[in-house]
Motif scaffolding. Structure first.
Motif, mmCIF file in Angstrom:
data_model
loop_
_atom_site.group_PDB
_atom_site.id
_atom_site.type_symbol
_atom_site.label_atom_id
_atom_site.label_comp_id
_atom_site.label_asym_id
_atom_site.label_seq_id
_atom_site.Cartn_x
_atom_site.Cartn_y
_atom_site.Cartn_z
ATOM 1 N N MET A 41 1.009 -1.112 -0.010
ATOM 2 C CA MET A 41 0.040 0.058 -0.065
ATOM 3 C C MET A 41 0.726 1.255 0.143
ATOM 4 S SD MET A 41 -2.930 -1.328 2.810
ATOM 5 C CE MET A 41 -3.824 0.118 2.996
ATOM 6 N N ASP A 42 1.421 1.247 -1.166
ATOM 7 C CA ASP A 42 2.566 2.429 -1.389
ATOM 8 C C ASP A 42 2.148 3.992 -1.485
ATOM 9 O OD1 ASP A 42 4.193 0.210 -0.606
ATOM 10 O OD2 ASP A 42 4.503 -0.200 -2.820
ATOM 11 N N LEU A 43 1.380 3.818 -2.771
ATOM 12 C CA LEU A 43 1.067 5.161 -3.410
ATOM 13 C C LEU A 43 -0.083 5.682 -2.660
ATOM 14 C CD1 LEU A 43 1.393 4.481 -7.317
ATOM 15 C CD2 LEU A 43 2.722 6.064 -6.003
ATOM 16 N N GLY A 44 -0.992 4.976 -2.208
ATOM 17 C CA GLY A 44 -2.117 5.432 -1.376
ATOM 18 C C GLY A 44 -1.927 6.005 -0.108
ATOM 19 N N THR A 45 -0.648 5.598 0.558
ATOM 20 C CA THR A 45 -0.150 5.743 1.764
ATOM 21 C C THR A 45 0.791 7.026 1.895
ATOM 22 O OG1 THR A 45 1.410 4.228 2.029
ATOM 23 C CG2 THR A 45 -0.720 3.675 2.933
ATOM 24 N N GLY A 46 1.447 7.230 0.480
ATOM 25 C CA GLY A 46 2.265 8.283 0.407
ATOM 26 C C GLY A 46 3.573 8.029 1.129
ATOM 27 N N LYS A 47 4.147 6.788 0.866
ATOM 28 C CA LYS A 47 5.332 6.189 1.516
ATOM 29 C C LYS A 47 6.543 7.039 0.788
ATOM 30 C CE LYS A 47 3.855 1.719 2.534
ATOM 31 N NZ LYS A 47 3.841 0.268 2.281
ATOM 32 N N ARG A 206 0.021 11.312 -7.848
ATOM 33 C CA ARG A 206 -0.199 9.776 -7.203
ATOM 34 C C ARG A 206 -0.847 9.118 -8.148
ATOM 35 N NH1 ARG A 206 -0.073 10.605 -0.923
ATOM 36 N NH2 ARG A 206 2.352 11.216 -0.940
ATOM 37 N N LEU A 207 -2.000 9.553 -8.726
ATOM 38 C CA LEU A 207 -2.918 9.153 -9.750
ATOM 39 C C LEU A 207 -2.302 8.859 -11.095
ATOM 40 C CD1 LEU A 207 -6.367 11.058 -8.604
ATOM 41 C CD2 LEU A 207 -6.143 8.572 -8.705
ATOM 42 N N ASP A 208 -1.499 9.691 -11.349
ATOM 43 C CA ASP A 208 -0.833 9.344 -12.739
ATOM 44 C C ASP A 208 0.256 8.151 -12.513
ATOM 45 O OD1 ASP A 208 -2.147 11.754 -13.911
ATOM 46 O OD2 ASP A 208 -0.617 12.993 -13.641
ATOM 47 N N ALA A 209 0.489 8.142 -11.379
ATOM 48 C CA ALA A 209 1.673 7.109 -11.023
ATOM 49 C C ALA A 209 1.124 5.815 -10.980
ATOM 50 C CB ALA A 209 2.615 7.449 -9.826
ATOM 51 N N GLY A 210 -0.231 5.575 -10.944
ATOM 52 C CA GLY A 210 -0.752 4.138 -11.145
ATOM 53 C C GLY A 210 -1.594 3.893 -9.673
ATOM 54 N N MET A 211 -2.065 4.946 -8.907
ATOM 55 C CA MET A 211 -2.640 4.707 -7.611
ATOM 56 C C MET A 211 -3.896 3.814 -7.820
ATOM 57 S SD MET A 211 -2.984 7.225 -4.261
ATOM 58 C CE MET A 211 -4.188 8.097 -5.404
ATOM 59 N N VAL A 212 -4.800 4.065 -8.770
ATOM 60 C CA VAL A 212 -5.832 3.076 -8.965
ATOM 61 C C VAL A 212 -5.304 1.638 -9.461
ATOM 62 C CG1 VAL A 212 -7.860 2.697 -10.637
ATOM 63 C CG2 VAL A 212 -7.266 4.752 -10.098
ATOM 64 N N ASP A 213 -4.274 1.398 -10.154
ATOM 65 C CA ASP A 213 -3.669 0.078 -10.267
ATOM 66 C C ASP A 213 -3.360 -0.471 -9.020
ATOM 67 O OD1 ASP A 213 -4.170 0.116 -13.009
ATOM 68 O OD2 ASP A 213 -2.328 0.879 -13.514
ATOM 69 N N ARG A 216 -6.518 -2.011 -7.469
ATOM 70 C CA ARG A 216 -6.865 -3.095 -8.188
ATOM 71 C C ARG A 216 -5.884 -4.466 -8.189
ATOM 72 N NH1 ARG A 216 -8.247 0.657 -13.497
ATOM 73 N NH2 ARG A 216 -10.483 0.968 -12.769
ATOM 74 N N HIS A 217 -4.730 -4.302 -7.876
ATOM 75 C CA HIS A 217 -3.850 -5.297 -7.274
ATOM 76 C C HIS A 217 -4.218 -5.999 -6.152
ATOM 77 C CE1 HIS A 217 -1.218 -4.815 -11.025
ATOM 78 N NE2 HIS A 217 -0.975 -3.848 -10.622
ATOM 79 N N LEU A 218 -4.659 -4.702 -5.216
ATOM 80 C CA LEU A 218 -4.598 -5.440 -3.761
ATOM 81 C C LEU A 218 -6.166 -6.337 -3.761
ATOM 82 C CD1 LEU A 218 -3.817 -2.356 -1.865
ATOM 83 C CD2 LEU A 218 -2.655 -4.403 -1.658
ATOM 84 N N LEU A 219 -6.972 -5.653 -4.553
ATOM 85 C CA LEU A 219 -8.456 -6.425 -4.755
ATOM 86 C C LEU A 219 -8.396 -7.765 -5.408
ATOM 87 C CD1 LEU A 219 -10.501 -3.449 -5.850
ATOM 88 C CD2 LEU A 219 -10.867 -4.591 -3.363
ATOM 89 N N ALA A 220 -7.337 -7.641 -6.442
ATOM 90 C CA ALA A 220 -6.938 -8.977 -6.973
ATOM 91 C C ALA A 220 -6.421 -9.999 -6.148
ATOM 92 C CB ALA A 220 -6.279 -8.805 -8.292
ATOM 93 N N GLU A 221 -5.770 -9.593 -5.057
ATOM 94 C CA GLU A 221 -4.913 -10.696 -4.160
ATOM 95 C C GLU A 221 -6.168 -11.244 -3.367
ATOM 96 O OE1 GLU A 221 -2.143 -8.701 -1.738
ATOM 97 O OE2 GLU A 221 -0.870 -7.939 -3.243
ATOM 98 N N TYR A 235 -7.820 5.009 0.142
ATOM 99 C CA TYR A 235 -8.133 3.340 -0.044
ATOM 100 C C TYR A 235 -9.800 3.299 -0.028
ATOM 101 C CZ TYR A 235 -3.586 2.242 0.110
ATOM 102 O OH TYR A 235 -2.396 1.977 -0.485
ATOM 103 N N LYS A 236 -10.620 4.323 0.601
ATOM 104 C CA LYS A 236 -12.017 4.353 0.716
ATOM 105 C C LYS A 236 -12.315 4.689 -0.515
ATOM 106 C CE LYS A 236 -16.025 6.724 2.763
ATOM 107 N NZ LYS A 236 -16.317 7.725 3.793
ATOM 108 N N TYR A 237 -12.148 5.770 -1.385
ATOM 109 C CA TYR A 237 -12.531 6.415 -2.338
ATOM 110 C C TYR A 237 -11.926 5.702 -3.807
ATOM 111 C CZ TYR A 237 -14.279 9.893 0.626
ATOM 112 O OH TYR A 237 -14.889 10.766 1.578
ATOM 113 N N LEU A 238 -10.774 5.279 -3.833
ATOM 114 C CA LEU A 238 -10.447 4.597 -5.184
ATOM 115 C C LEU A 238 -10.961 3.118 -4.999
ATOM 116 C CD1 LEU A 238 -6.603 5.673 -5.031
ATOM 117 C CD2 LEU A 238 -8.347 6.297 -6.912
ATOM 118 N N THR A 239 -11.291 2.660 -3.764
ATOM 119 C CA THR A 239 -12.039 1.223 -3.897
ATOM 120 C C THR A 239 -13.448 1.335 -4.484
ATOM 121 O OG1 THR A 239 -10.587 0.547 -2.181
ATOM 122 C CG2 THR A 239 -12.852 -0.718 -2.429
ATOM 123 N N LEU A 240 -13.978 2.377 -3.957
ATOM 124 C CA LEU A 240 -15.435 2.813 -4.363
ATOM 125 C C LEU A 240 -15.374 3.099 -5.854
ATOM 126 C CD1 LEU A 240 -16.717 4.923 -1.461
ATOM 127 C CD2 LEU A 240 -17.194 2.773 -1.924
#
Length: 296
Positions: A41-47, A206-213, A216-221, A235-240
């Protein structure tokens, strides 16, 4: 001085300040961020892990990427992990910088909270399950026990916060001594307009860097949508959005507003820390980086 603490709202630039100070002081950094503990959970958490490299040198960091997504990490666990990291760093003769924006995690260290693990309360959860986030927030505000209100941006997190507050209301706190640590606390002072611009700019990056992907990868897991929504904010809004409950424009607009509100709640918490006796030296980022080391 046992530790130096760098705190501030999201997008204030505190990580960069901590890394530059760590290089000057030969220090290592312990994160105080309730979301960055999760792996993948990298882009969404701003690591922003690249920020930990300065002048070709990697600054060691701790309590980032330590648990699997879908788990419910909490402040009790954070305290235990903090002590392990702190003792490890000091045993090697290094100084410790704590950096983050999760007020409850910071305060649990700076005020030596005595905590116990809090079990789930199925009856309470059943009573609360149909209440709105606004209703849950109002219930939470009636408790005197401190709770991590900065992170309460989903119903699940609010219910868990109420569960914890209710537990401590009726259960004596175990005598679990936490060492008293002396800390020089630096708050990164950034004006509201600059902060808002940085938040919007960083969200777009972060959206341009692939935050939505990433979502989706986490959901695919096999991680359930509700488990990701629990973490709030990105994580709330991107999952929705990923499960077609929001359009892209709705997601962006609502998330941007939520992050601005989150930053405001962070600042409210930090001001509360000051009222509760924690001295915070508010400095501009460049002032913090160039602070006289001999004062620390």
């Amino acid at each position: 001085m046992d530790i130096i603490t760098i705190l501030g709202p999201t997008a204030s630039g505190k990580t960069s300040v901590a890394v530059k100070l760590a290089e000057r002081l030969d220090a290592e950094i312990i994160s105080a961020d309730s979301r960055q503990v999760y792996r993948r959970m990298d882009l969404g958490t701003g690591k922003d892990l690249d920020d930990y490299t300065i002048n070709g040198k990697q600054i060691p960091y701790h309590l980032i990427d330590i648990v699997e997504p879908g788990t419910k990490y909490n402040v009790f666990e954070y305290q235990q992990d903090f002590l392990k990291a702190y003792n490890d760093i000091r045993s090697r003769g290094k100084r410790v910088i704590v950096c983050g924006g999760t007020g409850l995690y910071l305060e649990s260290i700076l005020r030596s909270y005595r905590l116990s693990p809090v079990p789930q309360n199925p009856q309470l959860r059943e009573r609360l399950k149909d209440k709105t986030l606004d209703e849950l927030t109002q219930i939470l505000s009636q408790y005197k026990v401190l709770h991590n209100s900065t992170d309460v941006d989903s119903a699940q997190r609010a219910i868990r916060a109420i569960e914890i507050a209710e537990y401590y209301k009726h259960t004596p706190i175990d005598d679990r001594p936490f060492p008293t640590l002396t800390s020089y606390n630096i708050g990164i002072d950034v004006d509201r307009d600059t902060r808002r611009k940085r938040i919007t700019q960083r969200l777009k990056q972060r959206l341009d860097a692939g935050m939505v992907d990433e979502i989706r990868h986490l959901l695919a897991e096999g991680i359930q949508p509700d488990d990701l929504i629990y973490y709030g904010l990105e994580y709330k809004y991107l999952t929705l959005y990923a499960i077609n409950k929001l359009s892209y424009d709705e997601m962006f607009r609502q998330l941007e507003i939520a992050i601005h509100q989150f930053a405001k709640r962070q600042m409210t918490w930090f001001r509360g820390m000051e009222r509760r006796g924690i001295e915070i030296h508010w400095l501009k980022a460049e002032e913090a980086v160039n602070i006289n080391i001999t004062d620390l």
